[in-house]
Design a protein around this motif. Structure first.
Motif, PDB file in Angstrom:
ATOM      1  N   ASP A  43       0.826  -1.215   0.000  1.00 40.95           N
ATOM      2  CA  ASP A  43       0.000   0.000   0.000  1.00 40.95           C
ATOM      3  C   ASP A  43       0.856   1.259   0.000  1.00 40.95           C
ATOM      4  N   ALA A  44       1.885   1.268   0.836  1.00 41.58           N
ATOM      5  CA  ALA A  44       2.763   2.442   0.909  1.00 41.58           C
ATOM      6  C   ALA A  44       3.485   2.665  -0.417  1.00 41.58           C
ATOM      7  N   MET A  45       3.996   1.605  -1.013  1.00 40.11           N
ATOM      8  CA  MET A  45       4.747   1.759  -2.258  1.00 40.11           C
ATOM      9  C   MET A  45       3.836   2.161  -3.414  1.00 40.11           C
ATOM     10  N   ILE A  46       2.598   1.668  -3.428  1.00 40.38           N
ATOM     11  CA  ILE A  46       1.660   2.112  -4.474  1.00 40.38           C
ATOM     12  C   ILE A  46       1.416   3.610  -4.329  1.00 40.38           C
ATOM     13  N   SER A  47       1.308   4.082  -3.099  1.00 42.90           N
ATOM     14  CA  SER A  47       1.140   5.518  -2.875  1.00 42.90           C
ATOM     15  C   SER A  47       2.368   6.300  -3.357  1.00 42.90           C
ATOM     16  N   VAL A  48       3.548   5.770  -3.111  1.00 41.18           N
ATOM     17  CA  VAL A  48       4.783   6.422  -3.563  1.00 41.18           C
ATOM     18  C   VAL A  48       4.798   6.489  -5.088  1.00 41.18           C
ATOM     19  N   PHE A  49       4.497   5.378  -5.764  1.00 39.34           N
ATOM     20  CA  PHE A  49       4.494   5.355  -7.229  1.00 39.34           C
ATOM     21  C   PHE A  49       3.452   6.317  -7.797  1.00 39.34           C
ATOM     22  N   THR A  50       2.290   6.379  -7.155  1.00 36.97           N
ATOM     23  CA  THR A  50       1.236   7.300  -7.597  1.00 36.97           C
ATOM     24  C   THR A  50       1.699   8.746  -7.457  1.00 36.97           C
ATOM     25  N   ALA A  51       2.357   9.046  -6.340  1.00 36.57           N
ATOM     26  CA  ALA A  51       2.877  10.405  -6.128  1.00 36.57           C
ATOM     27  C   ALA A  51       3.941  10.757  -7.166  1.00 36.57           C
ATOM     28  N   VAL A  52       4.828   9.815  -7.477  1.00 35.44           N
ATOM     29  CA  VAL A  52       5.856  10.052  -8.496  1.00 35.44           C
ATOM     30  C   VAL A  52       5.193  10.350  -9.838  1.00 35.44           C
ATOM     31  N   ASP A  53       4.159   9.599 -10.187  1.00 31.33           N
ATOM     32  CA  ASP A  53       3.447   9.826 -11.446  1.00 31.33           C
ATOM     33  C   ASP A  53       2.788  11.204 -11.455  1.00 31.33           C
ATOM     34  N   SER A  54       2.183  11.595 -10.340  1.00 37.86           N
ATOM     35  CA  SER A  54       1.543  12.919 -10.245  1.00 37.86           C
ATOM     36  C   SER A  54       2.569  14.035 -10.427  1.00 37.86           C
ATOM     37  N   ILE A  55       3.724  13.875  -9.794  1.00 36.18           N
ATOM     38  CA  ILE A  55       4.795  14.869  -9.924  1.00 36.18           C
ATOM     39  C   ILE A  55       5.260  14.957 -11.375  1.00 36.18           C
TER      40      ILE A  55
END
Length: 172
Positions: free
Chosen positions: A47-59
């Protein structure tokens, strides 16, 4: 500039001139091992890593939007550069969360931060190169001298120009 979007490769055209300092830490890295380490971290903390990947994509998407939008005057360019600096800092923090930073990269980050410059690792991390945004108001001689005193190699690259042009018959 080329950007990956959900597995697709997308070319983006910058509408603002950008200068980047590329610092080669001269630290070799094992991309395969770094990718495996991130994958293992994703298994341990899905869950944490999916959030990190999503944030990277948003950035990435926000950065692409900023550099593609018109820059009408110096004030707009300065505002856009400040946004890019924040996005680079956020992205670097997320890359650190993924476990792909390295002591040499952190040395570059500390050095450039002293000059209020935003930096982030590039490539797989674990060493290699660091990108530092050079806003239009930046004098870089001291930064380069400090980084080179650490044994790093520095290059300045311009982004957003026409690139290579070939002219025939004296026309341009």
């Amino acid at each position: 500039m080329i950007k990956f979007r959900s597995g697709d490769l997308m070319r983006i055209k910058s509408n603002m001139p950008l200068k980047m300092l590329i610092t080669n830490t001269k630290v070799g890295r094992n991309t395969k091992a770094l990718v495996a380490s991130v994958s293992e971290r994703k298994v341990r903390h899905p869950d944490a890593m999916i959030s990190v990947f999503t944030a990277v994509d948003s950035i990435s998407n926000e950065l692409a939007s900023i550099i593609q939008s018109p820059a009408s005057d110096d004030l707009v360019i300065i505002e856009k550069e400040e946004k890019l600096e924040e996005l680079m800092e956020m992205n670097q923090g997320l890359l650190q969360c993924m476990g792909v930073s390295h002591a040499s990269i952190e040395t570059v980050l500390r050095s450039t931060l002293k000059y209020k410059l935003a930096s982030k690792l590039t490539g797989a991390g674990g060493g290699g190169c660091v990108l530092t945004l050079l806003p239009s108001r930046t004098v870089v001689d001291q930064v380069i001298a400090e980084l080179e005193s650490c044994g790093f190699t520095c290059l300045i690259a311009g982004i957003g120009g026409n690139g290579l042009e070939v002219c025939f018959g004296g026309s341009s």
